[in-house]
Design a protein around this motif. Structure first.
Motif, PDB file in Angstrom:
ATOM      1  N   ALA A  90       0.827  -1.205   0.000  1.00 47.21           N
ATOM      2  CA  ALA A  90       0.000   0.000   0.000  1.00 47.21           C
ATOM      3  C   ALA A  90       0.862   1.256   0.000  1.00 47.21           C
ATOM      4  O   ALA A  90       0.560   2.239  -0.697  1.00 47.21           O
ATOM      5  N   LEU A  91       1.947   1.257   0.774  1.00 51.71           N
ATOM      6  CA  LEU A  91       2.827   2.414   0.817  1.00 51.71           C
ATOM      7  C   LEU A  91       3.523   2.629  -0.519  1.00 51.71           C
ATOM      8  O   LEU A  91       3.641   3.768  -0.995  1.00 51.71           O
ATOM      9  N   ILE A  92       3.989   1.555  -1.135  1.00 49.39           N
ATOM     10  CA  ILE A  92       4.672   1.682  -2.420  1.00 49.39           C
ATOM     11  C   ILE A  92       3.712   2.208  -3.483  1.00 49.39           C
ATOM     12  O   ILE A  92       4.070   3.063  -4.305  1.00 49.39           O
ATOM     13  N   GLN A  93       2.483   1.705  -3.496  1.00 53.50           N
ATOM     14  CA  GLN A  93       1.495   2.209  -4.444  1.00 53.50           C
ATOM     15  C   GLN A  93       1.239   3.698  -4.212  1.00 53.50           C
ATOM     16  O   GLN A  93       1.170   4.486  -5.169  1.00 53.50           O
ATOM     17  N   TYR A  94       1.101   4.088  -2.961  1.00 54.41           N
ATOM     18  CA  TYR A  94       0.877   5.489  -2.617  1.00 54.41           C
ATOM     19  C   TYR A  94       2.040   6.362  -3.112  1.00 54.41           C
ATOM     20  O   TYR A  94       1.840   7.446  -3.677  1.00 54.41           O
ATOM     21  N   ILE A  95       3.230   5.888  -2.910  1.00 52.71           N
ATOM     22  CA  ILE A  95       4.422   6.634  -3.317  1.00 52.71           C
ATOM     23  C   ILE A  95       4.503   6.754  -4.829  1.00 52.71           C
ATOM     24  O   ILE A  95       4.773   7.833  -5.380  1.00 52.71           O
ATOM     25  N   GLU A  96       4.258   5.658  -5.548  1.00 53.39           N
ATOM     26  CA  GLU A  96       4.368   5.669  -7.005  1.00 53.39           C
ATOM     27  C   GLU A  96       3.313   6.562  -7.639  1.00 53.39           C
ATOM     28  O   GLU A  96       3.585   7.253  -8.624  1.00 53.39           O
ATOM     29  N   GLU A  97       2.108   6.559  -7.079  1.00 52.76           N
ATOM     30  CA  GLU A  97       1.038   7.378  -7.643  1.00 52.76           C
ATOM     31  C   GLU A  97       1.310   8.867  -7.477  1.00 52.76           C
ATOM     32  O   GLU A  97       0.805   9.686  -8.249  1.00 52.76           O
ATOM     33  N   ARG A  98       2.111   9.225  -6.479  1.00 56.49           N
ATOM     34  CA  ARG A  98       2.373  10.636  -6.197  1.00 56.49           C
ATOM     35  C   ARG A  98       3.805  11.041  -6.487  1.00 56.49           C
ATOM     36  O   ARG A  98       4.211  12.175  -6.201  1.00 56.49           O
ATOM     37  N   ASP A  99       4.577  10.114  -7.034  1.00 56.88           N
ATOM     38  CA  ASP A  99       5.977  10.375  -7.388  1.00 56.88           C
ATOM     39  C   ASP A  99       6.760  10.870  -6.176  1.00 56.88           C
ATOM     40  O   ASP A  99       7.502  11.850  -6.235  1.00 56.88           O
ATOM     41  N   LEU A 100       6.564  10.178  -5.053  1.00 60.43           N
ATOM     42  CA  LEU A 100       7.279  10.508  -3.830  1.00 60.43           C
ATOM     43  C   LEU A 100       8.487   9.593  -3.667  1.00 60.43           C
ATOM     44  O   LEU A 100       8.730   8.694  -4.476  1.00 60.43           O
ATOM     45  N   GLY A 101       9.231   9.788  -2.602  1.00 61.96           N
ATOM     46  CA  GLY A 101      10.412   8.978  -2.351  1.00 61.96           C
ATOM     47  C   GLY A 101      10.171   7.958  -1.252  1.00 61.96           C
ATOM     48  O   GLY A 101       9.462   8.227  -0.272  1.00 61.96           O
ATOM     49  N   LEU A 102      10.745   6.782  -1.416  1.00 61.09           N
ATOM     50  CA  LEU A 102      10.706   5.731  -0.395  1.00 61.09           C
ATOM     51  C   LEU A 102      12.002   5.757   0.390  1.00 61.09           C
ATOM     52  O   LEU A 102      13.088   5.786  -0.188  1.00 61.09           O
ATOM     53  N   VAL A 103      11.872   5.744   1.713  1.00 67.42           N
ATOM     54  CA  VAL A 103      13.040   5.724   2.585  1.00 67.42           C
ATOM     55  C   VAL A 103      13.129   4.349   3.239  1.00 67.42           C
ATOM     56  O   VAL A 103      12.127   3.838   3.746  1.00 67.42           O
ATOM     57  N   ILE A 104      14.295   3.739   3.196  1.00 68.68           N
ATOM     58  CA  ILE A 104      14.504   2.445   3.835  1.00 68.68           C
ATOM     59  C   ILE A 104      15.450   2.650   5.014  1.00 68.68           C
ATOM     60  O   ILE A 104      16.584   3.093   4.848  1.00 68.68           O
ATOM     61  N   GLY A 105      14.951   2.349   6.207  1.00 71.74           N
ATOM     62  CA  GLY A 105      15.722   2.575   7.415  1.00 71.74           C
ATOM     63  C   GLY A 105      16.468   1.333   7.863  1.00 71.74           C
ATOM     64  O   GLY A 105      16.626   0.361   7.118  1.00 71.74           O
ATOM     65  N   CYS A 106      16.941   1.373   9.092  1.00 67.79           N
ATOM     66  CA  CYS A 106      17.671   0.246   9.661  1.00 67.79           C
ATOM     67  C   CYS A 106      16.791  -0.999   9.676  1.00 67.79           C
ATOM     68  O   CYS A 106      15.605  -0.936   9.994  1.00 67.79           O
ATOM     69  N   GLY A 107      17.361  -2.130   9.329  1.00 61.96           N
ATOM     70  CA  GLY A 107      16.621  -3.383   9.352  1.00 61.96           C
ATOM     71  C   GLY A 107      15.600  -3.506   8.249  1.00 61.96           C
ATOM     72  O   GLY A 107      14.715  -4.365   8.311  1.00 61.96           O
ATOM     73  N   GLY A 108      15.678  -2.636   7.208  1.00 66.13           N
ATOM     74  CA  GLY A 108      14.745  -2.732   6.099  1.00 66.13           C
ATOM     75  C   GLY A 108      13.409  -2.065   6.340  1.00 66.13           C
ATOM     76  O   GLY A 108      12.465  -2.267   5.567  1.00 66.13           O
ATOM     77  N   ASP A 109      13.295  -1.259   7.409  1.00 68.25           N
ATOM     78  CA  ASP A 109      12.044  -0.557   7.676  1.00 68.25           C
ATOM     79  C   ASP A 109      11.727   0.389   6.519  1.00 68.25           C
ATOM     80  O   ASP A 109      12.612   1.044   5.977  1.00 68.25           O
ATOM     81  N   ARG A 110      10.423   0.480   6.155  1.00 68.67           N
ATOM     82  CA  ARG A 110      10.005   1.338   5.052  1.00 68.67           C
ATOM     83  C   ARG A 110       9.387   2.618   5.578  1.00 68.67           C
ATOM     84  O   ARG A 110       8.610   2.595   6.540  1.00 68.67           O
ATOM     85  N   GLY A 111       9.722   3.740   4.926  1.00 62.95           N
ATOM     86  CA  GLY A 111       9.175   5.011   5.350  1.00 62.95           C
ATOM     87  C   GLY A 111       8.857   5.909   4.180  1.00 62.95           C
ATOM     88  O   GLY A 111       9.241   5.643   3.035  1.00 62.95           O
ATOM     89  N   LEU A 112       8.131   6.988   4.464  1.00 63.10           N
ATOM     90  CA  LEU A 112       7.776   7.986   3.473  1.00 63.10           C
ATOM     91  C   LEU A 112       8.733   9.161   3.562  1.00 63.10           C
ATOM     92  O   LEU A 112       9.017   9.653   4.661  1.00 63.10           O
ATOM     93  N   GLU A 113       9.214   9.605   2.439  1.00 63.05           N
ATOM     94  CA  GLU A 113      10.181  10.694   2.400  1.00 63.05           C
ATOM     95  C   GLU A 113       9.651  11.937   3.105  1.00 63.05           C
ATOM     96  O   GLU A 113       8.486  12.321   2.925  1.00 63.05           O
ATOM     97  N   ASP A 114      10.516  12.540   3.930  1.00 68.51           N
ATOM     98  CA  ASP A 114      10.264  13.798   4.633  1.00 68.51           C
ATOM     99  C   ASP A 114       9.278  13.681   5.795  1.00 68.51           C
ATOM    100  O   ASP A 114       8.991  14.681   6.458  1.00 68.51           O
ATOM    101  N   LEU A 115       8.753  12.489   6.092  1.00 68.13           N
ATOM    102  CA  LEU A 115       7.803  12.341   7.194  1.00 68.13           C
ATOM    103  C   LEU A 115       8.434  11.695   8.416  1.00 68.13           C
ATOM    104  O   LEU A 115       7.829  11.710   9.486  1.00 68.13           O
ATOM    105  N   ASN A 116       9.626  11.117   8.285  1.00 71.62           N
ATOM    106  CA  ASN A 116      10.353  10.485   9.389  1.00 71.62           C
ATOM    107  C   ASN A 116       9.474   9.481  10.132  1.00 71.62           C
ATOM    108  O   ASN A 116       9.383   9.478  11.360  1.00 71.62           O
TER     109      ASN A 116
END
Length: 328
Positions: free
Chosen positions: A275-301
């Motif tokens: 769901a996050l990847i779809q959200y990011i792709e539809e809005r041309d946002l950035g995906l952030v990958i943290g320690c241990g492979g955690d997924r995040g949204l760019e600029d939202l921490n």
């Protein structure tokens, strides 16, 4: 065996990550083999940890121990122990441990084969094998603690109850400002008051004694609130008062939090990732990958994390203030 002897036995393997090997006491991670070797100065090799994803398959009698469904391995171990008159107990992670065999089981998230290491919805087994002298308390032994210190982990009784969706609180999230009733910058007392709950556990540290920090009093690092199902993480240091910098909403018991209609807590981890990847792709946002492979949204921490629920992996999330550097 010494570290050099272990390297020779592993066809010249290199410990790409290690600590203290030159002194004869420490540990080395042999990534190409998927194992970690733990050494004691007087005894040489005293423990070997086998990775679930990359390690060799290990057989005990007729039981395959590695990279299997945890509950199935547990059932097989209990059956074998019953036949041989061995005692099985539950270790810190809620997995079987057998002193007579020097084995302590564990589990880790299964990852897919893609370059991004897609997170799967299942856990698979890993294991720690130790010499007889450490078998009574493998993770409490000093050499093992040097490699992996689990003393601040919340002990698990071997059950993973997951709070039903209808029984969860509903929290709003204002990125970089607040999560539920908690605003970044709160003191520990203010956090406890906002949750109307005293922490079930507190973790911290003493200053390292380095020149920029020096000796001093104990520093609070985090509070765990089991009734609400959250952990408060504090920014603190020598001479500064701890202030709320991040909040982890626990996957099994924590409040439900949504972002743009995406439920973030307590769902199969692959569902939230998709769901996050779809959200990011539809809005041309950035995906952030943290320690241990955690997924995040760019600029939202914010980072969606995977947590264990028995044989399954479900989602939880860490919500941070703008200047918080998350290290897992």
């Amino acid at each position: 065996m010494s570290p050099n002897q272990v390297a020779t036995a592993l066809d010249g393997a290199i410990a790409y990550v290690s600590q203290g090997l030159d002194s004869g006491s420490g540990w080395g991670r042999y990534s190409d083999w998927g194992i970690t070797a733990v050494y004691e100065e007087s005894s040489g090799l005293v423990a070997v940890a086998i990775d679930a994803m990359d390690g060799p398959l290990v057989r005990l009698r007729d039981i395959e121990l590695i990279a299997r469904v945890p509950s199935e391995v547990s059932s097989d171990i209990h059956a074998l122990a019953h036949r041989e008159g061995a005692s099985v107990r539950v270790n810190w992670s809620g997995d079987p441990e057998v002193t007579a065999w020097g084995v302590s089981m564990g589990a880790m998230l299964k990852l897919g084969p893609s370059p991004e290491w897609d997170r799967q919805d299942t856990m698979i087994t890993d294991a720690l094998f130790v010499v007889a002298e450490l078998a009574e308390d493998p993770y409490g032994a000093a050499p093992v603690i040097q490699w992996r210190d689990v003393r601040e982990e919340a002990p698990n009784a071997g059950t993973w109850p997951v709070r039903a969706e209808q029984d969860r609180l509903r929290w709003d999230w204002s990125p970089l400002e607040s999560i539920g009733p908690l605003r970044y910058g709160m003191s520990p007392d203010q956090v406890a008051a906002a949750l109307n709950e005293e922490p079930a556990a507190r973790h911290g540290r003493y200053p390292f004694g380095r020149p920029w920090e020096g000796p001093g009093e104990w520093i609070l690092r985090e509070d765990r609130f089991d009734t609400t199902g959250v952990t408060a993480h504090y920014a603190s240091g020598r001479g500064t008062y701890p202030l709320l910098g991040a909040v982890t909403v626990q996957g099994r018991t924590g409040p439900q939090v949504e972002h743009e209609g995406i439920r973030l807590i307590g769902l199969p981890i692959s569902m939230v990732d998709a769901a996050l990847i779809q959200y990011i792709e539809e809005r041309d946002l950035g995906l952030v990958i943290g320690c241990g492979g955690d997924r995040g949204l760019e600029d939202l921490n914010m980072y969606v994390r995977a947590t264990r629920a028995g044989d399954a992996a479900i989602s939880e999330a860490r919500f941070c203030r703008k200047d918080w550097e998350d290290h897992g």
